[in-house]
Design an enzyme around this catalytic site. Structure first.
Site, PDB file in Angstrom:
ATOM      1  N   GLU A  43       0.813  -1.211   0.000  1.00 15.06           N
ATOM      2  CA  GLU A  43       0.000   0.000   0.000  1.00 15.06           C
ATOM      3  C   GLU A  43       0.849   1.264   0.000  1.00 15.06           C
ATOM      4  O   GLU A  43       0.542   2.227  -0.710  1.00 15.06           O
ATOM      5  CB  GLU A  43      -0.933   0.022   1.217  1.00 15.06           C
ATOM      6  CG  GLU A  43      -1.758   1.298   1.279  1.00 15.06           C
ATOM      7  CD  GLU A  43      -2.736   1.346   2.432  1.00 15.06           C
ATOM      8  OE1 GLU A  43      -3.595   2.241   2.430  1.00 15.06           O
ATOM      9  OE2 GLU A  43      -2.655   0.485   3.326  1.00 15.06           O
TER      10      GLU A  43
ATOM     11  N   ASP B  56      -0.644  -5.123   3.055  1.00 16.02           N
ATOM     12  CA  ASP B  56      -1.091  -3.941   3.783  1.00 16.02           C
ATOM     13  C   ASP B  56      -0.358  -3.961   5.118  1.00 16.02           C
ATOM     14  O   ASP B  56      -0.650  -4.807   5.977  1.00 16.02           O
ATOM     15  CB  ASP B  56      -2.604  -3.952   3.989  1.00 16.02           C
ATOM     16  CG  ASP B  56      -3.131  -2.586   4.417  1.00 16.02           C
ATOM     17  OD1 ASP B  56      -2.342  -1.819   5.003  1.00 16.02           O
ATOM     18  OD2 ASP B  56      -4.313  -2.291   4.176  1.00 16.02           O
TER      19      ASP B  56
ATOM     20  N   ILE C 131      -0.326  -1.960   7.723  1.00 21.74           N
ATOM     21  CA  ILE C 131      -1.275  -1.767   8.836  1.00 21.74           C
ATOM     22  C   ILE C 131      -2.634  -1.521   8.203  1.00 21.74           C
ATOM     23  O   ILE C 131      -2.857  -0.455   7.620  1.00 21.74           O
ATOM     24  CB  ILE C 131      -0.934  -0.574   9.752  1.00 21.74           C
ATOM     25  CG1 ILE C 131       0.485  -0.657  10.322  1.00 21.74           C
ATOM     26  CG2 ILE C 131      -1.941  -0.492  10.902  1.00 21.74           C
ATOM     27  CD1 ILE C 131       0.875   0.554  11.181  1.00 21.74           C
ATOM     28  N   ASP C 132      -3.532  -2.474   8.279  1.00 23.21           N
ATOM     29  CA  ASP C 132      -4.897  -2.235   7.827  1.00 23.21           C
ATOM     30  C   ASP C 132      -5.692  -1.784   9.047  1.00 23.21           C
ATOM     31  O   ASP C 132      -5.873  -2.550   9.991  1.00 23.21           O
ATOM     32  CB  ASP C 132      -5.517  -3.495   7.219  1.00 23.21           C
ATOM     33  CG  ASP C 132      -6.868  -3.183   6.579  1.00 23.21           C
ATOM     34  OD1 ASP C 132      -6.927  -2.230   5.788  1.00 23.21           O
ATOM     35  OD2 ASP C 132      -7.857  -3.854   6.890  1.00 23.21           O
TER      36      ASP C 132
ATOM     37  N   THR D 154      -5.186   1.903   9.930  1.00 20.75           N
ATOM     38  CA  THR D 154      -4.247   2.915  10.419  1.00 20.75           C
ATOM     39  C   THR D 154      -4.928   3.944  11.319  1.00 20.75           C
ATOM     40  O   THR D 154      -4.369   4.362  12.344  1.00 20.75           O
ATOM     41  CB  THR D 154      -3.558   3.624   9.237  1.00 20.75           C
ATOM     42  OG1 THR D 154      -2.813   2.656   8.488  1.00 20.75           O
ATOM     43  CG2 THR D 154      -2.607   4.709   9.721  1.00 20.75           C
TER      44      THR D 154
ATOM     45  N   ASP E  11      -6.330  -4.515   0.799  1.00 22.83           N
ATOM     46  CA  ASP E  11      -7.351  -4.663   1.840  1.00 22.83           C
ATOM     47  C   ASP E  11      -7.997  -6.045   1.801  1.00 22.83           C
ATOM     48  O   ASP E  11      -8.480  -6.544   2.818  1.00 22.83           O
ATOM     49  CB  ASP E  11      -8.483  -3.638   1.654  1.00 22.83           C
ATOM     50  CG  ASP E  11      -8.019  -2.198   1.692  1.00 22.83           C
ATOM     51  OD1 ASP E  11      -7.269  -1.854   2.629  1.00 22.83           O
ATOM     52  OD2 ASP E  11      -8.395  -1.420   0.802  1.00 22.83           O
TER      53      ASP E  11
END
Length: 282
Positions: free
Chosen positions: A77, A104, A106-107, A109, A232
């Protein structure tokens, strides 16, 4: 060395083992940084944030993967310009690679920035456009969701299975509040208003990947959202399907890496949810 089987052992490290190691290490590092972010950076809106922790997590994962598989493609990402158009172009350019890691770092954030304990690291591996490994790690609950194509989905060694609700009115759904204020957010809000009286309840906890993992674990019945990205959805799509669930685009076509408007369920309520979503957008 060319692998005959996408799930085979390569250089004494299986794809899945590497994905698990990367997710666990990145997740533990991210957890140590909780509460340290003073000023996040904005991407496309005040609801779309990025931090140095996101970037650091992605660098860590990329480095670990390239150590084992230097010839594999990588789509993270934080390596893509903000906005739907750039995201679509990035996945279109990368999706036909023989092996593509989709990450990702940190999905969730926004949750991470606020200290709300619902975020994860999401790592998928696609072979010629088909997801063959999916790993989602929630460092707060220490739950590691893992799936290999055709081998089932697991958390802590326990096999995952979707819930058994048969109708929309029995269902606990999840969705989100998209960062795009002009297109996706109004559309999603319209769907929420339409669906809320027809279901048991709706949750919006702020991480699409974790929503899919909880759906695979039978804790939710369905999930939908507009304008999501491949990072995602890719890992969660496989985990859900290997747990017996269904994931499509908003028109009901099978999930593939370029899908942005997604509907995911335990399978039993899929057609009913699709139908109501169509009504909500008329």
């Amino acid at each position: 060395m060319k692998e005959e089987n996408p799930s085979s052992i390569v250089g004494s490290k299986s794809f899945t083992a590497v994905a698990i190691n990367c997710a666990a290490k990145a997740g533990e590092w991210v957890k140590t940084k909780l509460g340290t972010v003073e000023q996040p950076h904005l991407k496309v809106s005040v609801a779309d944030l990025v931090t140095e922790i996101d970037r650091g997590s992605e660098r860590l994962i990329r480095k670990l993967i390239s150590t084992h598989f230097p010839n594999h493609a990588f789509l993270g990402e934080e390596g893509v310009e903000p906005g739907a158009a750039a995201s679509s172009q990035a996945i279109a350019a990368a999706k036909d690679a023989e092996y593509l890691w989709i990450v990702d770092p940190i999905d969730g954030t926004t949750n991470f920035v606020h200290g709300f304990p619902f975020f994860c690291v999401s790592i998928a591996l696609a072979h010629k456009g088909e997801v063959i490994v999916g790993v989602i790690y929630d460092p707060i609950s220490d739950e590691l969701f893992v799936a290999e194509k055709g081998k089932g989905a697991y958390v802590h060694g326990k096999r995952l299975a979707v819930s058994k609700e048969q109708t929309l009115e029995q269902s606990l759904l999840a969705s989100g509040f998209p960062a795009d204020p002009s297109y996706a957010l109004p559309l999603n809000l319209q769907s929420m208003v339409h669906l809320a009286p027809k279901v048991r309840n709706i949750r919006a906890a702020g991480s699409a990947a974790l929503h899919l993992a909880h759906l695979a674990a039978g804790r939710l019945t369905g999930f939908w959202e507009y304008n999501l990205n491949s990072w995602d959805l890719a890992a969660g799509s496989l985990i859900l399907q290997e747990a017996g669930g269904t994931i499509t685009d908003i028109e009901g076509s099978p999930y593939q890496l370029e899908v942005r408007n997604v509907v995911a369920t335990n399978g039993h309520i899929h057609q009913e949810l699709l139908q109501e979503l169509r009504k909500s957008n008329q």
